[in-house]
Design an enzyme around this catalytic site. Structure first.
Site, PDB file in Angstrom:
ATOM      1  N   ASP A  35       0.834  -1.212   0.000  1.00  0.00           N
ATOM      2  CA  ASP A  35       0.000   0.000   0.000  1.00  0.00           C
ATOM      3  C   ASP A  35       0.868   1.261   0.000  1.00  0.00           C
ATOM      4  OD1 ASP A  35      -2.707   0.986   0.043  1.00  0.00           O
ATOM      5  OD2 ASP A  35      -2.393   1.616   2.108  1.00  0.00           O
ATOM      6  N   ASN A  44      -0.718   4.641  -1.651  1.00  0.00           N
ATOM      7  CA  ASN A  44      -1.124   4.546  -0.248  1.00  0.00           C
ATOM      8  C   ASN A  44      -2.567   4.989  -0.059  1.00  0.00           C
ATOM      9  OD1 ASN A  44      -1.113   6.181   2.687  1.00  0.00           O
ATOM     10  ND2 ASN A  44      -0.280   4.118   2.684  1.00  0.00           N
ATOM     11  N   ASP A  95       2.416  -7.534  10.356  1.00  0.00           N
ATOM     12  CA  ASP A  95       3.204  -7.555  11.593  1.00  0.00           C
ATOM     13  C   ASP A  95       3.264  -8.961  12.182  1.00  0.00           C
ATOM     14  OD1 ASP A  95       0.911  -5.036  12.369  1.00  0.00           O
ATOM     15  OD2 ASP A  95       2.843  -4.666  11.407  1.00  0.00           O
ATOM     16  N   ASP A 149     -12.034  -2.855  10.804  1.00  0.00           N
ATOM     17  CA  ASP A 149     -12.328  -4.280  10.726  1.00  0.00           C
ATOM     18  C   ASP A 149     -13.491  -4.692  11.620  1.00  0.00           C
ATOM     19  OD1 ASP A 149     -10.820  -3.644  12.936  1.00  0.00           O
ATOM     20  OD2 ASP A 149      -9.593  -5.455  12.880  1.00  0.00           O
TER      21      ASP A 149
END
Length: 661
Positions: free
Chosen positions: A46, A73, A99, A183
């Site tokens: 991104d 982005n 991550d 989310d």
């Protein structure tokens, strides 16, 4: 790698300036035991500026299953996830943050759980790396098939789960373009519409970690302004899919606590006075008035009740006073008044503030510390002695008015209250004479759960009596069964009492008519690992009185009257006589089969109890051109026995299995 069949799982990885964690993230997917022939990896760069894009391209040269997309982005993780969703071909979709990383067997286990139980969402156990917070309550045990009302699944609204892609496409779900909380509404919508949820808790599936440089998006976009749109959409999503009532209130409570009260208390004081008053406060007030119904309000803790009350009453100044002093006021202690316990907040019974007492009432939330120390029969009769200790936190020592309560499970009968002897150290002892405990009559047949009505300074809290301690093997030893001898009276037949501990350590008591006492106990139910779709049932003859013949066969029966039986094979096992039965489930025609043990008395059948550890199984039926069939346990049947559903696998799944995917 030329792919001839659609993948089982599309793993979508949004990546923005993700070095150096990215490499382990992607390689953890490449090394999945499910196999790269069944996985596609879609990594979306991104607009990174730290070499993330170059590293993805390098990894793609080593793995044909990895597809890399480079885009400008978008400002959050939702955009790249949507790009991946638009490209995904898998039957399932898994979202993996750059991550984090997966345990090697994670996807295989989650896909198997979804396949066996036909569920739409699977939660894999999450593990904290480096102190990052992860949910734990939902992962206490495996749950083959559950829902948001029967589990803690709704407590975790992160999207790091396995979703059936047909559910996502049917709902036309995509992530909103928010930097934080993007989310939660996505996962909430999936949960609220899912045909079943599974939980894999016996394997570390998902490792969640903070970045070395500390620039996790949840940390860099943690301000209120980044949360408001996602919070609004959470409330609107629940309101869209659930009708008003207790079920909606139960789900809304989570959002009122975590998305409204928590951020308001922690973040609103950090905003400028003008922005807090004119921008954020009106939105919080709207949510409190629209979604924190009286049903939700009653479920909240007193600090959250106070916030919601002040929002509803449009008292901005008082609200800001409360949230600014929240930490200091939380430690002010409690006061007891007329059998209720109240939080000593400065607003409590302040005539100027005029806040209702219910906003400070903590009575029903005070912890009760208790433990059963002893459970034993006394003498030769039917007197069961229970001894332990109990106290209500911050209230005082146990009082003589405390009572042991026998509460019937699943049948009508008034609670039976038994006096306890209490001492100054909060210890208690109760002697139950089961031959006279029910107003001079013996305790009737059925299961009775034991509770403790703990009283101190006029305050009463009723809790389930339990024993937390276990022996070195992790077990708890209950007193043995005992026949209760009573003076012969019309309408009162001899009974046998069996004290036992539930899996959570709660104490219960089963009373059976001695004539109904089963002659045996089932000790194990499992699939044979060497012979496909063969169920092995093991057990032993019980000690103690029984006026019935021992069982002779394992019986499977449908509602339509079809019957299959296999004999029980007996053998001596130390002091006990054990038995084994092997039922070839693969030979049963499609139906729901109820399993019992048959004795020589035609009307006497002993239920084979359901077990949480029994999963489903599959096999191929040669007589049906190799079509796959499955058997899976269902909830307890009407006879209290294990029920197996035997049925053919759906054709789409069958085709996939025949193609080796």
């Amino acid at each position: 790698m030329l792919r001839t069949n659609p993948p089982r799982v599309s793993v979508i990885i949004p990546a923005y300036n993700s070095m150096p964690e990215l490499t382990k993230c992607v390689t953890s997917v490449m090394e999945q035991t499910l196999g790269l022939d069944k996985i596609e990896i879609i990594a979306v760069d991104d607009g990174s500026t730290d070499g993330t894009g170059d590293e993805l391209d390098r990894l793609a040269h080593t793995c044909a299953a990895l597809r890399v997309v480079h885009q400008a982005n978008s400002g959050g993780a939702g955009g790249p996830r949507n790009t991946g969703l638009d490209m995904a071909d898998g039957e399932y979709v898994f979202f993996l943050d750059s991550d984090d990383y997966l345990g090697p067997d994670a996807l295989r286990r989650m896909v198997a759980m979804a396949d066996e139980n036909l569920t739409d969402v699977v939660l894999g156990k999450m593990v904290s790396v480096g102190g990052r917070a992860v949910p734990t309550a939902v992962f206490s045990h495996n749950q083959p098939r559950t829902d948001i009302f029967s589990s803690h699944a709704y407590r975790t609204l992160g999207c790091w789960k396995l979703f059936r892609r047909s559910l996502i496409e049917r709902l036309e779900l995509r992530f909103p373009p928010y930097r934080n909380c993007e989310d939660k509404p996505f996962t909430a919508a999936a949960f609220l519409n899912a045909d079943g949820i599974s939980v894999v808790a016996d394997y570390d599936c998902y490792y969640s970690r903070n970045r070395e440089n500390g620039n996790n998006l949840t940390l860099t976009a943690a301000d209120l302004v980044h949360r408001m749109d996602g919070t609004r959409l959470c409330f609107e999503t629940v309101a869209r899919y659930l009708e008003p009532g207790p079920r909606r209130d139960r789900i809304m409570r989570r959002h009122v606590e975590w998305e409204l009260c928590g951020p308001l208390r922690a973040l609103l004081p950090k905003e400028s006075e003008q922005r807090a008053r004119e921008f954020f406060y009106p939105q919080f007030r709207h949510w409190a008035r629209s979604y924190a119904t009286d049903g939700v309000f009653q479920q909240l803790t007193p600090p959250d009740r106070l916030i919601v009350h002040l929002l509803r009453a449009d008292r901005y100044e008082d609200l800001m006073t409360v949230v600014r002093n929240a930490k200091e006021d939380a430690a002010r202690g409690n006061i007891v008044d007329k059998g209720r316990v109240y939080w000593c907040h400065p607003f409590f019974r302040d005539p100027v503030k005029a806040v209702p007492d219910v906003c400070f009432d903590v009575t029903d939330r005070l912890p009760v510390h208790h433990e059963l120390d002893e459970a034993a029969w006394t003498g030769e009769g039917g007197v069961l002695r229970l001894a332990g200790h109990a106290r209500i936190e911050s209230v005082g020592a146990l009082e003589p008015e405390s009572r042991l309560i026998l509460r019937p499970r699943g049948f009508e009968h008034p609670d039976i209250r038994i006096p306890v002897a209490a001492d100054e150290t909060s210890g208690f002892t109760a002697d139950m004479d089961l031959s006279t405990v029910d107003s001079g009559a013996p305790l009737g047949p059925g299961v009775w759960d034991l509770y403790l009505d703990v009283r101190a300074r006029g305050v009463s809290r009723t809790v389930r009596l339990r024993q937390a301690r276990t022996d070195p093997s992790g077990k708890r030893t209950a007193p043995p069964k005992r026949e209760v001898v009573t003076v012969p009276r019309p309408g009162h037949e001899p009974t046998t009492a069996r004290p036992f501990f539930t899996p959570h350590g709660n104490v219960s008591l089963e009373i059976r008519l001695t004539e109904d006492e089963p002659p045996c106990q089932v000790t194990g139910i499992a699939w044979d690992t060497s012979v496909p779709a063969t169920l092995i049932v093991t057990g032993r003859l019980t000690d103690g009185p029984s006026r019935h013949p021992r069982p002779t066969s394992l019986r499977a029966e449908t509602d339509s009257g079809a019957v299959r039986e296999v004999p029980l094979l007996y053998a001596q096992d130390g002091r006990h006589t054990g038995f084994t039965a092997r039922l070839p489930v693969r030979e049963l025609p499609p139906a729901h089969w109820t399993l019992t043990l048959r004795t020589d008395e035609p009307s006497r059948r002993i239920p084979v109890p359901p077990t949480k550890g029994l999963t489903g199984t599959h096999w191929f039926r040669v007589s049906r051109l190799g079509r796959p069939y499955y058997a899976k346990p269902l909830p307890r049947g009407s006879k209290g026995a294990l029920v197996l559903r035997v049925a053919p696998v759906r054709l789409t799944v069958a085709l996939r299995r025949r193609l080796g995917r």
